[in-house]
Design a protein around this motif. Structure first.
Motif, PDB file in Angstrom:
ATOM      1  N   LEU A 150       0.815  -1.213   0.000  1.00  0.00           N
ATOM      2  CA  LEU A 150       0.000   0.000   0.000  1.00  0.00           C
ATOM      3  C   LEU A 150       0.847   1.261   0.000  1.00  0.00           C
ATOM      4  CD1 LEU A 150      -2.817  -1.011   2.523  1.00  0.00           C
ATOM      5  CD2 LEU A 150      -3.022  -0.767   0.050  1.00  0.00           C
ATOM      6  N   ARG A 153       2.808   0.424  -6.960  1.00  0.00           N
ATOM      7  CA  ARG A 153       1.800   1.128  -7.751  1.00  0.00           C
ATOM      8  C   ARG A 153       0.951   0.101  -8.482  1.00  0.00           C
ATOM      9  NH1 ARG A 153       3.687   4.120  -4.796  1.00  0.00           N
ATOM     10  NH2 ARG A 153       4.663   6.152  -5.158  1.00  0.00           N
ATOM     11  N   ARG A 160      -5.221   0.534  -5.490  1.00  0.00           N
ATOM     12  CA  ARG A 160      -4.497   0.718  -4.231  1.00  0.00           C
ATOM     13  C   ARG A 160      -5.222   1.694  -3.308  1.00  0.00           C
ATOM     14  NH1 ARG A 160       1.341   3.619  -3.445  1.00  0.00           N
ATOM     15  NH2 ARG A 160       0.029   5.368  -4.065  1.00  0.00           N
ATOM     16  N   ARG A 172       2.121   1.133   7.201  1.00  0.00           N
ATOM     17  CA  ARG A 172       2.066   1.882   5.936  1.00  0.00           C
ATOM     18  C   ARG A 172       2.508   3.325   6.139  1.00  0.00           C
ATOM     19  NH1 ARG A 172      -1.268   6.373   3.786  1.00  0.00           N
ATOM     20  NH2 ARG A 172      -1.230   6.130   1.519  1.00  0.00           N
TER      21      ARG A 172
END
Length: 279
Positions: free
Chosen positions: A99, A103, A107, A160
């Motif tokens: 995430l 790419r 997403r 993330r």
């Protein structure tokens, strides 16, 4: 002079407010530890005394450890929380990396789903999971205590946020060297994210060590009880009135969490600060 005194006065007020807040937060734990040291007659005394006149620590803690197999419950807690944390790392770290750094189509939608799931309490999904585990025959097993928490949306979000701050050049260099994406995750990203991993580890361990709701409905055999269920079992055995042993058991259960936080405090603060700074 007034310009110099005002900030100093404000700092004094701030420290006073923080000190009072700390005292309020610590008061239940102080009373818990103090009660675990008191004999029964002092606990039921109409006059409140924080410190005991006669220390009854030996009998209270001995009863807490012998009335129920509390050490076995603590071992169950270690096994369950450790298994949950390890499985969460295996799942959440690659998901967070994808995430943050990969790419691919959808997403943003997937990350929005993660944010939505953050707002859903796990109690709302307890009944479907219970029915599923009943069909699979997994109730009253360690798997029933571990598997529902393998995926942590909070862990994915936290990791993330941290991975967003890792330079893309570092990842590109690893790819040029022929490293696979999984190799990048575990050899480059995970070592760089130690503060975030420690912060998430503290959150995960505390949450599942203290969890009472799911173990209460997922297991019924005493041999699988976790620490909160063990304390509740001690309360039932003592008819709910043995407050000295109960507070002793609660102190024993909480002590590993306090020790773990004190050991990992610096990394924990770093992880929370760094992840909070990423956009």
């Amino acid at each position: 002079m007034n310009g110099h005194r005002l900030p100093r006065a404000l700092r004094g007020v701030r420290h006073l407010v923080l000190g009072l807040g700390t005292l309020v937060m610590l008061a239940p734990f102080i009373v818990m530890v103090a009660t675990s040291l008191k004999p029964k007659e002092e606990i039921y005394s109409p006059e409140f005394q924080l410190l005991p006149h006669r220390v009854a620590a030996v009998e209270n803690y001995q009863e807490a450890l012998t009335q129920v197999p509390l050490l076995h419950f603590l071992l169950n807690g270690v096994v369950v929380t450790a298994a949950i944390f390890v499985l969460q790392l295996v799942v959440n770290v690659p998901a967070a990396y994808a995430l943050a750094k990969l790419r691919f189509r959808g997403r943003t939608t997937l990350f929005s789903a993660v944010l939505v799931c953050l707002m859903i309490p796990y109690q709302a999904t307890a009944l479907p999971i219970y029915i599923l585990f009943y069909w699979l025959g997994l109730l009253n097993t360690y798997a029933a205590l571990v598997l529902p928490f393998t995926i942590s949306v909070f862990g994915i979000f936290l990791m993330r946020q941290f991975f967003l701050g890792v330079p893309d050049d570092l990842i590109d260099a690893a790819r040029i060297d022929g490293m696979s994406e999984y190799g990048i995750v575990w050899s480059v990203m995970a070592p760089a994210a130690i503060p975030a991993l420690v912060a998430f580890g503290i959150f995960s361990v505390v949450a599942h060590w203290n969890d009472y709701f799911w173990p209460l409905i997922a297991v019924g055999e005493q041999g699988l009880y976790t620490p909160p269920l063990g304390v509740a079992h001690l309360k039932l055995n003592g008819e709910g009135t043995a407050y000295g042993p109960l507070m002793a058991a609660a102190t024993i259960v909480i002590a590993p969490l306090v020790l773990a936080f004190l050991v990992a405090q610096r990394r924990f603060v770093e992880g929370v600060v760094f992840t909070g700074m990423k956009g």
